[in-house]
Enzyme design. Structure first.
Site, PDB file in Angstrom:
ATOM      1  N   ASN A  52      34.278  39.010  47.936  1.00 47.70           N
ATOM      2  CA  ASN A  52      33.636  40.241  47.465  1.00 47.70           C
ATOM      3  C   ASN A  52      32.906  40.848  48.650  1.00 47.70           C
ATOM      4  O   ASN A  52      31.821  40.406  49.008  1.00 47.70           O
ATOM      5  CB  ASN A  52      32.661  39.908  46.318  1.00 47.70           C
TER       6      ASN A  52
ATOM      7  N   LYS B 139      31.587  43.724  48.944  1.00 48.99           N
ATOM      8  CA  LYS B 139      30.498  44.653  48.595  1.00 48.99           C
ATOM      9  C   LYS B 139      30.630  45.924  49.456  1.00 48.99           C
ATOM     10  O   LYS B 139      31.752  46.329  49.750  1.00 48.99           O
ATOM     11  CB  LYS B 139      29.140  43.965  48.741  1.00 48.99           C
TER      12      LYS B 139
END
Ligand code: PGA
Length: 263
Positions: A18, A20
């Protein structure tokens, strides 16, 4: 409800990076070049949840070797929602999955279980696999309310998801206090939470579904914790933030998780 529902024995471990709000297109391409140079030999699945702008170039670069996904989407299929993005747009760009209900979305963008539920239903309808994030705060754990919190998040977040559709969903157990803090949950905590989640699934659906559900752990996964956590019963994979941004560190986590059995 029984507390002993365990994951099915054979399932390839799933590593989801992930990223982000990190990595421009140039940086994303550079990451892949360096990650490939790490020459990781693995039977695991490796997925990348990337910023919207990286989806198409990443897909073109990696083809079917890794799956590419998004970190959020809107619940409508199109319309006057300035700044938002629809499932169909993600699919056409090359995404096959989407993270929904991450605690940062809940905290900074006021997402609720009910708004997350609309997105989950839309993603399934469009053909994107949702990774639904749930997890308790530090206070909730201290008050021994973890299971209650997880249950409420699942009941509301997966409302109206049919028995036929649930198999396309993945759950990520991410205790809020462990995300980005360097405080990893202990193996015991993770095993208990994953068992609780499977028991909730057994109540909502059926035992087979509960056993086969892919449940990830997320929260400060690092080379220091990967091996033990990956061997923990019922843990089918990781959702990794910080440690997935560096190709060598991410490769190390994959290597440390190899040869794990899930039970
Ligand atoms: P972290 O993030 O690995 O940096 O704790 C995990 C996540 O938020 O998915």
């Amino acid at each position: 409800m029984p507390r002993t529902t365990r994951a099915a024995k054979t399932k390839s471990f799933l590593q989801v990076a992930n990223w982000k709000m990190n990595k421009t297109i140039r940086e994303a391409k550079q990451f892949i070049e360096q990650f490939v140079n790490e020459k990781v030999v693995t039977k695991q699945q490796i997925w990348f949840a990337v910023p919207f702008t990286d989806i198409s170039p990443m897909k073109q670069l990696v083809g079917d070797v890794y799956q590419i996904g998004a970190q959020n989407m809107h619940e409508a299929s199109s319309g006057a929602y300035t700044g938002e993005i629809a499932a169909e747009m993600l699919l056409e760009a090359g995404a096959s999955f989407v993270i929904l209900g991450h605690s940062e979305r809940r905290k900074y963008f006021h997402e609720t279980d009910s708004s997350i539920n609309k997105k989950v239903l839309r993603a399934i309808e469009a053909g994107l696999k949702p990774i639904v994030c749930i997890g308790e705060s530090f206070e909730e754990r201290e008050e021994e309310r973890t299971e209650e919190v997880l249950k409420n998040q699942l009941l509301e977040g997966l409302k109206d998801v049919s028995v036929n559709s649930i198999s396309s969903c993945i759950i990520a157990y991410e205790p809020i206090w462990a995300i980005g803090t360097g405080k990893t949950a202990t193996s015991d905590m993770v095993v208990k939470a994953h068992e609780a989640i499977r028991s909730i699934f057994e109540g909502l659906y059926e035992k087979k579904i509960a056993e086969e559900m892919t449940i990830l752990y997320g929260g400060s996964v690092s080379p220091a914790s990967a091996e033990e956590l990956s061997k923990s019963p019922g843990v089918n994979g990781f959702l990794i933030g910080t440690a997935s941004l560096d190709p060598a560190t991410f490769a190390k986590i994959v290597t440390l998780s190899e040869n794990t059995t899930v039970e």
